[in-house]
Every structure is written in structure tokens, then in C-alpha cells.
Design a protein around this motif. Structure first.
Motif, PDB file in Angstrom:
ATOM      1  N   LEU A  13     115.303  40.084  38.820  1.00  0.00           N
ATOM      2  CA  LEU A  13     115.604  38.797  39.302  1.00  0.00           C
ATOM      3  C   LEU A  13     114.841  38.079  40.241  1.00  0.00           C
ATOM      4  O   LEU A  13     115.197  37.713  41.305  1.00  0.00           O
ATOM      5  CB  LEU A  13     117.087  38.682  39.940  1.00  0.00           C
ATOM      6  N   ASP A  14     113.654  37.587  39.644  1.00  0.00           N
ATOM      7  CA  ASP A  14     112.723  36.792  40.442  1.00  0.00           C
ATOM      8  C   ASP A  14     113.033  35.435  40.432  1.00  0.00           C
ATOM      9  O   ASP A  14     112.323  34.703  39.517  1.00  0.00           O
ATOM     10  CB  ASP A  14     111.340  37.170  40.343  1.00  0.00           C
ATOM     11  N   MET A  15     113.955  34.996  41.100  1.00  0.00           N
ATOM     12  CA  MET A  15     114.448  33.514  40.952  1.00  0.00           C
ATOM     13  C   MET A  15     114.306  32.800  42.424  1.00  0.00           C
ATOM     14  O   MET A  15     114.489  33.260  43.105  1.00  0.00           O
ATOM     15  CB  MET A  15     115.871  33.319  40.296  1.00  0.00           C
ATOM     16  N   TYR A  35     119.868  45.348  37.707  1.00  0.00           N
ATOM     17  CA  TYR A  35     118.800  44.508  38.120  1.00  0.00           C
ATOM     18  C   TYR A  35     118.134  44.868  39.588  1.00  0.00           C
ATOM     19  O   TYR A  35     118.687  45.737  40.199  1.00  0.00           O
ATOM     20  CB  TYR A  35     120.050  43.280  38.612  1.00  0.00           C
ATOM     21  N   LYS A  36     117.120  44.076  39.553  1.00  0.00           N
ATOM     22  CA  LYS A  36     116.158  44.415  40.451  1.00  0.00           C
ATOM     23  C   LYS A  36     116.023  42.918  41.487  1.00  0.00           C
ATOM     24  O   LYS A  36     115.932  42.077  40.727  1.00  0.00           O
ATOM     25  CB  LYS A  36     114.768  44.609  40.226  1.00  0.00           C
ATOM     26  N   VAL A  37     116.503  43.177  42.849  1.00  0.00           N
ATOM     27  CA  VAL A  37     116.479  42.176  43.628  1.00  0.00           C
ATOM     28  C   VAL A  37     115.161  42.269  44.642  1.00  0.00           C
ATOM     29  O   VAL A  37     115.169  43.269  45.347  1.00  0.00           O
ATOM     30  CB  VAL A  37     117.542  42.033  44.617  1.00  0.00           C
ATOM     31  N   LEU A 118     100.106  48.251  43.357  1.00  0.00           N
ATOM     32  CA  LEU A 118     100.646  47.241  42.749  1.00  0.00           C
ATOM     33  C   LEU A 118     100.070  46.928  41.234  1.00  0.00           C
ATOM     34  O   LEU A 118      98.857  47.162  41.084  1.00  0.00           O
ATOM     35  CB  LEU A 118     100.578  46.080  43.504  1.00  0.00           C
ATOM     36  N   THR A 119     100.877  46.610  40.313  1.00  0.00           N
ATOM     37  CA  THR A 119     100.215  46.604  38.887  1.00  0.00           C
ATOM     38  C   THR A 119      99.398  45.193  38.692  1.00  0.00           C
ATOM     39  O   THR A 119      98.876  45.009  37.772  1.00  0.00           O
ATOM     40  CB  THR A 119     101.593  46.560  37.792  1.00  0.00           C
ATOM     41  N   ASN A 120      99.446  44.251  39.603  1.00  0.00           N
ATOM     42  CA  ASN A 120      98.626  43.452  39.567  1.00  0.00           C
ATOM     43  C   ASN A 120      97.118  43.395  40.408  1.00  0.00           C
ATOM     44  O   ASN A 120      96.348  42.455  40.423  1.00  0.00           O
ATOM     45  CB  ASN A 120      99.209  41.961  40.324  1.00  0.00           C
ATOM     46  N   ILE A 179     105.514  45.175  32.198  1.00  0.00           N
ATOM     47  CA  ILE A 179     105.883  45.444  30.895  1.00  0.00           C
ATOM     48  C   ILE A 179     105.677  44.151  29.945  1.00  0.00           C
ATOM     49  O   ILE A 179     106.306  43.168  30.497  1.00  0.00           O
ATOM     50  CB  ILE A 179     107.132  46.048  30.839  1.00  0.00           C
ATOM     51  N   ARG A 180     104.844  44.009  29.067  1.00  0.00           N
ATOM     52  CA  ARG A 180     104.979  43.069  28.140  1.00  0.00           C
ATOM     53  C   ARG A 180     104.993  43.465  26.625  1.00  0.00           C
ATOM     54  O   ARG A 180     104.219  44.748  26.517  1.00  0.00           O
ATOM     55  CB  ARG A 180     103.530  42.337  28.290  1.00  0.00           C
ATOM     56  N   LEU A 181     105.717  42.796  25.749  1.00  0.00           N
ATOM     57  CA  LEU A 181     105.396  43.113  24.267  1.00  0.00           C
ATOM     58  C   LEU A 181     104.144  42.794  23.795  1.00  0.00           C
ATOM     59  O   LEU A 181     103.529  41.736  24.523  1.00  0.00           O
ATOM     60  CB  LEU A 181     106.593  42.139  23.684  1.00  0.00           C
ATOM     61  N   VAL A 208     111.485  44.507  33.853  1.00  0.00           N
ATOM     62  CA  VAL A 208     110.915  43.419  33.114  1.00  0.00           C
ATOM     63  C   VAL A 208     111.557  42.082  34.131  1.00  0.00           C
ATOM     64  O   VAL A 208     112.651  42.162  34.078  1.00  0.00           O
ATOM     65  CB  VAL A 208     111.458  43.303  31.818  1.00  0.00           C
ATOM     66  N   GLY A 209     110.584  41.312  34.133  1.00  0.00           N
ATOM     67  CA  GLY A 209     110.535  39.863  34.872  1.00  0.00           C
ATOM     68  C   GLY A 209     110.679  38.593  33.839  1.00  0.00           C
ATOM     69  O   GLY A 209     111.553  38.764  33.192  1.00  0.00           O
ATOM     70  N   ARG A 210     109.689  38.053  34.226  1.00  0.00           N
ATOM     71  CA  ARG A 210     109.469  36.736  33.370  1.00  0.00           C
ATOM     72  C   ARG A 210     109.584  36.793  31.992  1.00  0.00           C
ATOM     73  O   ARG A 210     110.164  35.898  31.492  1.00  0.00           O
ATOM     74  CB  ARG A 210     107.992  36.313  33.727  1.00  0.00           C
ATOM     75  N   PRO A 211     109.245  37.826  31.037  1.00  0.00           N
ATOM     76  CA  PRO A 211     109.466  37.923  29.732  1.00  0.00           C
ATOM     77  C   PRO A 211     110.847  37.720  29.393  1.00  0.00           C
ATOM     78  O   PRO A 211     111.287  37.199  28.292  1.00  0.00           O
ATOM     79  CB  PRO A 211     108.923  39.360  29.150  1.00  0.00           C
TER      80      PRO A 211
HETATM   81  O1  C5P Z   1     107.596  38.970  36.003  1.00  0.00           O
HETATM   82  P1  C5P Z   1     107.370  40.424  35.740  1.00  0.00           P
HETATM   83  O2  C5P Z   1     107.655  41.260  34.561  1.00  0.00           O
HETATM   84  O3  C5P Z   1     105.815  40.606  35.909  1.00  0.00           O
HETATM   85  O4  C5P Z   1     107.821  41.324  37.120  1.00  0.00           O
HETATM   86  C1  C5P Z   1     107.439  42.363  37.565  1.00  0.00           C
HETATM   87  C2  C5P Z   1     108.303  42.884  38.642  1.00  0.00           C
HETATM   88  O5  C5P Z   1     108.022  44.111  39.117  1.00  0.00           O
HETATM   89  C3  C5P Z   1     108.076  42.013  39.752  1.00  0.00           C
HETATM   90  O6  C5P Z   1     109.417  41.724  40.399  1.00  0.00           O
HETATM   91  C4  C5P Z   1     106.980  42.672  40.816  1.00  0.00           C
HETATM   92  O7  C5P Z   1     107.334  42.147  42.177  1.00  0.00           O
HETATM   93  C5  C5P Z   1     107.545  43.957  40.649  1.00  0.00           C
HETATM   94  N1  C5P Z   1     106.431  44.828  40.625  1.00  0.00           N
HETATM   95  C6  C5P Z   1     105.264  44.933  40.056  1.00  0.00           C
HETATM   96  N2  C5P Z   1     104.157  45.921  40.225  1.00  0.00           N
HETATM   97  C7  C5P Z   1     104.472  46.953  41.192  1.00  0.00           C
HETATM   98  C8  C5P Z   1     105.848  46.933  41.789  1.00  0.00           C
HETATM   99  C9  C5P Z   1     106.504  45.993  41.645  1.00  0.00           C
HETATM  100  O8  C5P Z   1     104.940  44.104  39.122  1.00  0.00           O
HETATM  101  N3  C5P Z   1     103.663  47.964  41.217  1.00  0.00           N
END
Ligand code: C5P
Length: 239
Positions: A13-15, A35-37, A118-120, A179-181, A208-211
Motif C-alpha cells: 500500500l504505497d500510497m 497488505y504491506k504498509v 534492496l531490489t532497486n 515482481i513484474r509480469l 506487488v505494489g505499482r502493478p
Molecule cells: O511498486 P513495487 O511493486 O515496485 O513495490 C515493491 C515494494 O517492495 C515497495 O514497497 C518497496 O519498498 C518494497 N521492497 C523492495 N525491495 C526490497 C524490500 C522491499 O522493493 N528489497
């Protein structure tokens, strides 16, 4: 441990506001049970929403990614343990912090998950930190450390899930964001996988967030992710 494919989908719930989050939860209805907050919503009343979601029977993952000196982490986790939520994240950078979190949790049922890398973040980002390890090597090192400290599991990308499962074995939770399709936008994520790939590599949950949150039809998107998780579990005979 969850029993159905649906319970393995965690919607982030990234809002920006409580109103938007509450509207999304209403739209998703029975399609989403977990849900994830995270940090964004936390500063807009997210803790109250987390507790009301829990009271309405949903599972809640509080994604606080704690990192501080041991004493502070221990006291923070002790207070968080009183909230009756399901998962809490702590950065898995060092053994002291991880052990402090386990001490703070005490006998509560709160499950502690260590954020590995972190996955980014990709190889270039790690190089800037001064590490020569690959993301996969660092994730594995931190996953072992979290396991040794008494954590319930880790957050890792689907790309590292198989190695973690193979090294640590069953029972240690692997929760996978990024996670993305197939064919969809990556946003700011670097180490993405499909739900099928994450689940077949040993992930227990996908985040899963934005998707879903930015979809024109969030309920249909959530159902599509549940379908992909179910299919992946059927193929890996873990349905
Ligand atoms: O929008 P999206 O699907 O990319 O969101 C991924 C969510 O997972 C975000 O809330 C982000 O903070 C979280 N997260 C992540 N990578 C991690 C840990 C948490 O993307 N290693």
C-alpha cells in the motif's frame, strides 16, 4: 505459513494518503488477504490503517526496514510486537542489529524478516558502497546471518531465492518484491522477476505494489497475480 495462492500475494500500500489506501483496500475486497504498509503510508496514518486491517482479518506486513544501534532496534521491535501485526522488516546489515531485533520480539508471534539487498540496487550501486561482492553473494551472506540470528526469513529478489532456499533449507521465509509480469514496466526496480519465477525458485510470498495499485482495474490485476502464483505452485507441485 500460508495455505492458498491468494495468501501468498502481499499488496504494497504505497500510497500518499490514508483515503487513497482505504479506497484501494475497498476496491480489492476479498481478492487480497495480505497488505504491506511501508514508509510512505506510515507518515500519513498508516499505523492506524495497519491495525484496522488486522482487526478486519487481513494479514499485515509492517515494512519499516529498521536500522539503528542495537538498543534502539530492540526497544522499537518490542513496541512493534505489541501491535498484533504479522511481519516486520529490519535491515540485515549486521549481526548485532539482527540479534537485538530478536531479543526485542521476545515471545510475540511477530515474524521478523531481514532486508538483504534492496531490489532497486544492482552491481554498480554495491560498488559505490565499497563492496566487491555481487548482489547475489551479498544477499546470501546476509540471509545466512539473519538465519543465525534467529530471524524467520528474508526479503530478497526472486533472482536469489533459489540459492537461499538451497543453502538454508525449508521453513525459512523468503518474501520477494520486485515482481513484474512478463513485458511490463520495471519502474525503479533493478532485480525483477515474474511471480512464476519467484515462486518456482522457492519464494513463499510475493510483494506487488505499482502493478496493482496503479492499475486501471486493481482487483483484476490482483486476481491475475493470484492466478500466476497458483499456476506456479501447481507446476512446482507445492499448490
Ligand atoms: O511498486 P513495487 O511493486 O515496485 O513495490 C515493491 C515494494 O517492495 C515497495 O514497497 C518497496 O519498498 C518494497 N521492497 C523492495 N525491495 C526490497 C524490500 C522491499 O522493493 N528489497
Amino acid at each position: 505459513m500460508p495455505h492458498s495462492a491468494r495468501d501468498r500475494l502481499i499488496v504494497a500500500l504505497d500510497m500518499p494518503s490514508l483515503d487513497e489506501a482505504t479506497r484501494l483496500v475497498a476496491k480489492l475486497g476479498d481478492s487480497v488477504t495480505f497488505y504491506k504498509v511501508g514508509l510512505e503510508l506510515l507518515f500519513a496514518g498508516g499505523l492506524d490503517l495497519a491495525q484496522s486491517l488486522r482487526a478486519s482479518g487481513k494479514h499485515v506486513f509492517l515494512d519499516m526496514k529498521l536500522l539503528d544501534i542495537s538498543h534502539t532496534v530492540e526497544r522499537a521491535v518490542a513496541n512493534a510486537s505489541e501491535l498484533g501485526l504479522n511481519f516486520l522488516t529490519v535491515h540485515g546489515h549486521d549481526l548485532k542489529t539482527l540479534k537485538a531485533a530478536v531479543a526485542g520480539r521476545g515471545t510475540s508471534k511477530l515474524k521478523l524478516l531481514a532486508v538483504t539487498v534492496l531490489t532497486n540496487l544492482g552491481q554498480d550501486d554495491l560498488r559505490l558502497h565499497g563492496t566487491t561482492l555481487s548482489p547475489a553473494e551479498l544477499v546470501l551472506r546476509r540471509a545466512k546471518m539473519a538465519h543465525d540470528a534467529g530471524f524467520d526469513g528474508v526479503i530478497s529478489s526472486g533472482q536469489e531465492a533459489a540459492k537461499i532456499r538451497e543453502t538454508i533449507g525449508p521453513g525459512f521465509l523468503i518474501v520477494t518484491p520486485g515482481i513484474r509480469l512478463e513485458g511490463s514496466t520495471m519502474d525503479d526496480q533493478e532485480r525483477v522477476t515474474t511471480p512464476e519465477s519467484a515462486i518456482s525458485s522457492g519464494a513463499d510470498y510475493v510483494v506487488v505494489g505499482r502493478p496493482i495499485t496503479q492499475s486501471g482495474d486493481p482487483k483484476a490485476s490482483a486476481e491475475s497475480f493470484v492466478h500466476h502464483i497458483r499456476e506456479a505452485r501447481r507446476k512446482t507441485t507445492r499448490a
